[in-house]
Design a protein around this motif. Structure first.
Motif, PDB file in Angstrom:
ATOM      1  N   GLY A  51       0.799  -1.217   0.000  1.00  0.00           N
ATOM      2  CA  GLY A  51       0.000   0.000   0.000  1.00  0.00           C
ATOM      3  C   GLY A  51       0.835   1.271   0.000  1.00  0.00           C
ATOM      4  O   GLY A  51       0.378   2.300   0.484  1.00  0.00           O
ATOM      5  N   ARG A  52       2.064   1.219  -0.544  1.00  0.00           N
ATOM      6  CA  ARG A  52       2.942   2.398  -0.538  1.00  0.00           C
ATOM      7  C   ARG A  52       2.888   3.174  -1.850  1.00  0.00           C
ATOM      8  O   ARG A  52       3.718   4.045  -2.087  1.00  0.00           O
ATOM      9  CB  ARG A  52       4.370   1.978  -0.225  1.00  0.00           C
ATOM     10  CG  ARG A  52       4.499   1.464   1.192  1.00  0.00           C
ATOM     11  CD  ARG A  52       5.878   1.182   1.678  1.00  0.00           C
ATOM     12  NE  ARG A  52       6.938   1.225   0.699  1.00  0.00           N
ATOM     13  CZ  ARG A  52       8.081   0.573   0.812  1.00  0.00           C
ATOM     14  NH1 ARG A  52       8.287  -0.188   1.855  1.00  0.00           N
ATOM     15  NH2 ARG A  52       9.005   0.677  -0.113  1.00  0.00           N
ATOM     16  N   GLY A  53       1.922   2.862  -2.684  1.00  0.00           N
ATOM     17  CA  GLY A  53       1.761   3.584  -3.943  1.00  0.00           C
ATOM     18  C   GLY A  53       0.446   3.199  -4.579  1.00  0.00           C
ATOM     19  O   GLY A  53      -0.235   2.273  -4.129  1.00  0.00           O
ATOM     20  N   PRO A  54       0.058   3.906  -5.638  1.00  0.00           N
ATOM     21  CA  PRO A  54      -1.189   3.570  -6.320  1.00  0.00           C
ATOM     22  C   PRO A  54      -1.075   2.229  -7.039  1.00  0.00           C
ATOM     23  O   PRO A  54       0.018   1.787  -7.385  1.00  0.00           O
ATOM     24  CB  PRO A  54      -1.364   4.720  -7.321  1.00  0.00           C
ATOM     25  CG  PRO A  54       0.013   5.229  -7.547  1.00  0.00           C
ATOM     26  CD  PRO A  54       0.759   5.029  -6.271  1.00  0.00           C
ATOM     27  N   GLN A  55      -2.217   1.600  -7.265  1.00  0.00           N
ATOM     28  CA  GLN A  55      -2.267   0.360  -8.032  1.00  0.00           C
ATOM     29  C   GLN A  55      -2.064   0.686  -9.513  1.00  0.00           C
ATOM     30  O   GLN A  55      -2.341   1.809  -9.955  1.00  0.00           O
ATOM     31  CB  GLN A  55      -3.621  -0.320  -7.853  1.00  0.00           C
ATOM     32  CG  GLN A  55      -3.897  -0.768  -6.444  1.00  0.00           C
ATOM     33  CD  GLN A  55      -5.315  -1.284  -6.322  1.00  0.00           C
ATOM     34  OE1 GLN A  55      -6.270  -0.516  -6.415  1.00  0.00           O
ATOM     35  NE2 GLN A  55      -5.451  -2.575  -6.111  1.00  0.00           N
ATOM     36  N   PRO A  56      -1.614  -0.289 -10.319  1.00  0.00           N
ATOM     37  CA  PRO A  56      -1.447  -0.039 -11.750  1.00  0.00           C
ATOM     38  C   PRO A  56      -2.711   0.490 -12.424  1.00  0.00           C
ATOM     39  O   PRO A  56      -2.636   1.375 -13.278  1.00  0.00           O
ATOM     40  CB  PRO A  56      -1.050  -1.408 -12.308  1.00  0.00           C
ATOM     41  CG  PRO A  56      -0.386  -2.099 -11.167  1.00  0.00           C
ATOM     42  CD  PRO A  56      -1.152  -1.639  -9.947  1.00  0.00           C
ATOM     43  N   THR A  57      -3.874  -0.022 -12.026  1.00  0.00           N
ATOM     44  CA  THR A  57      -5.114   0.458 -12.637  1.00  0.00           C
ATOM     45  C   THR A  57      -5.384   1.916 -12.262  1.00  0.00           C
ATOM     46  O   THR A  57      -5.906   2.683 -13.063  1.00  0.00           O
ATOM     47  CB  THR A  57      -6.310  -0.419 -12.220  1.00  0.00           C
ATOM     48  OG1 THR A  57      -6.305  -0.566 -10.788  1.00  0.00           O
ATOM     49  CG2 THR A  57      -6.249  -1.789 -12.869  1.00  0.00           C
ATOM     50  N   GLU A  58      -4.992   2.304 -11.050  1.00  0.00           N
ATOM     51  CA  GLU A  58      -5.145   3.699 -10.649  1.00  0.00           C
ATOM     52  C   GLU A  58      -4.191   4.602 -11.434  1.00  0.00           C
ATOM     53  O   GLU A  58      -4.529   5.745 -11.751  1.00  0.00           O
ATOM     54  CB  GLU A  58      -4.912   3.853  -9.145  1.00  0.00           C
ATOM     55  CG  GLU A  58      -6.000   3.214  -8.313  1.00  0.00           C
ATOM     56  CD  GLU A  58      -5.654   3.071  -6.847  1.00  0.00           C
ATOM     57  OE1 GLU A  58      -6.593   3.068  -6.032  1.00  0.00           O
ATOM     58  OE2 GLU A  58      -4.455   2.951  -6.504  1.00  0.00           O
ATOM     59  N   VAL A  59      -3.012   4.076 -11.777  1.00  0.00           N
ATOM     60  CA  VAL A  59      -2.072   4.847 -12.591  1.00  0.00           C
ATOM     61  C   VAL A  59      -2.654   5.053 -13.991  1.00  0.00           C
ATOM     62  O   VAL A  59      -2.530   6.126 -14.582  1.00  0.00           O
ATOM     63  CB  VAL A  59      -0.685   4.172 -12.635  1.00  0.00           C
ATOM     64  CG1 VAL A  59       0.253   4.892 -13.590  1.00  0.00           C
ATOM     65  CG2 VAL A  59      -0.076   4.119 -11.240  1.00  0.00           C
ATOM     66  N   LEU A  60      -3.318   4.030 -14.524  1.00  0.00           N
ATOM     67  CA  LEU A  60      -3.985   4.172 -15.821  1.00  0.00           C
ATOM     68  C   LEU A  60      -5.049   5.267 -15.750  1.00  0.00           C
ATOM     69  O   LEU A  60      -5.105   6.147 -16.610  1.00  0.00           O
ATOM     70  CB  LEU A  60      -4.616   2.849 -16.262  1.00  0.00           C
ATOM     71  CG  LEU A  60      -5.471   2.914 -17.520  1.00  0.00           C
ATOM     72  CD1 LEU A  60      -4.618   3.232 -18.747  1.00  0.00           C
ATOM     73  CD2 LEU A  60      -6.227   1.605 -17.716  1.00  0.00           C
ATOM     74  N   LEU A  61      -5.895   5.221 -14.728  1.00  0.00           N
ATOM     75  CA  LEU A  61      -6.933   6.246 -14.567  1.00  0.00           C
ATOM     76  C   LEU A  61      -6.306   7.624 -14.357  1.00  0.00           C
ATOM     77  O   LEU A  61      -6.801   8.626 -14.886  1.00  0.00           O
ATOM     78  CB  LEU A  61      -7.858   5.896 -13.400  1.00  0.00           C
ATOM     79  CG  LEU A  61      -8.654   4.587 -13.533  1.00  0.00           C
ATOM     80  CD1 LEU A  61      -9.465   4.328 -12.269  1.00  0.00           C
ATOM     81  CD2 LEU A  61      -9.527   4.587 -14.761  1.00  0.00           C
ATOM     82  N   ALA A  62      -5.196   7.676 -13.623  1.00  0.00           N
ATOM     83  CA  ALA A  62      -4.496   8.947 -13.408  1.00  0.00           C
ATOM     84  C   ALA A  62      -3.952   9.492 -14.722  1.00  0.00           C
ATOM     85  O   ALA A  62      -3.957  10.711 -14.944  1.00  0.00           O
ATOM     86  CB  ALA A  62      -3.364   8.763 -12.399  1.00  0.00           C
ATOM     87  N   SER A  63      -3.499   8.609 -15.610  1.00  0.00           N
ATOM     88  CA  SER A  63      -3.015   9.049 -16.917  1.00  0.00           C
ATOM     89  C   SER A  63      -4.134   9.706 -17.715  1.00  0.00           C
ATOM     90  O   SER A  63      -3.943  10.750 -18.346  1.00  0.00           O
ATOM     91  CB  SER A  63      -2.439   7.873 -17.709  1.00  0.00           C
ATOM     92  OG  SER A  63      -1.274   7.399 -17.099  1.00  0.00           O
ATOM     93  N   VAL A  64      -5.306   9.094 -17.684  1.00  0.00           N
ATOM     94  CA  VAL A  64      -6.457   9.667 -18.392  1.00  0.00           C
ATOM     95  C   VAL A  64      -6.830  11.013 -17.772  1.00  0.00           C
ATOM     96  O   VAL A  64      -6.997  12.012 -18.482  1.00  0.00           O
ATOM     97  CB  VAL A  64      -7.661   8.704 -18.372  1.00  0.00           C
ATOM     98  CG1 VAL A  64      -8.904   9.373 -18.934  1.00  0.00           C
ATOM     99  CG2 VAL A  64      -7.340   7.425 -19.143  1.00  0.00           C
TER     100      VAL A  64
END
Length: 139
Positions: free
Chosen positions: A38-51
């Protein structure tokens, strides 16, 4: 043809450290997943963050290009899971100013220039190559 490359290295458990343009980003799974910290966002959250970030910058770029005063811009992206993928991404754009038709025009312009949403809509070819470190061709 211009290319952009991001690299990721495994950092133990279910954590990766990503180098994106010289900036370090820790990607992790939550503690509820065996191996996650839990020390960073999940890969799927990084995808959503990119959008979300791309659309935010595209709206700001469109406003600047049109000399439109922009205030209180927020972009929220929600992904709907369907098994091991998202079946739907909902992008919600709000602003204090402009509103109404003027905001709609900025968003329409932003949709044309946002690299991330355009890429996802067009469904790029994805090629995965595996082999020993140092033996693979670059690019």
């Amino acid at each position: 043809m211009t290319e952009r490359t991001v690299s990721s290295r495994w950092d133990g458990g279910l954590r990766a450290v990503v180098d994106a343009g010289g900036f370090e980003l820790v990607v992790d799974e939550p503690e509820s997943v065996d191996g996650g910290t839990g020390r960073g966002p999940q890969p799927t959250e990084v995808l959503l963050a990119s959008v979300a970030s791309c659309m935010t910058l595209a709206v700001a770029w469109s406003a600047r290009k049109r000399d439109v005063a922009l205030a209180g811009l927020n972009v929220e992206v929600t992904g709907t899971y369907d098994g091991p993928q998202f079946s739907d991404l909902r992008v919600t754009v709000t602003a204090e100013s402009p509103t109404g038709a003027e905001l709609d025009r900025l968003v329409a312009s932003a949709e044309r220039v946002c690299y991330v949403t355009r890429t996802l809509r067009l469904g790029p070819t994805i090629t995965v190559v595996a082999g020993p470190a140092g033996d693979l061709p670059q690019g």
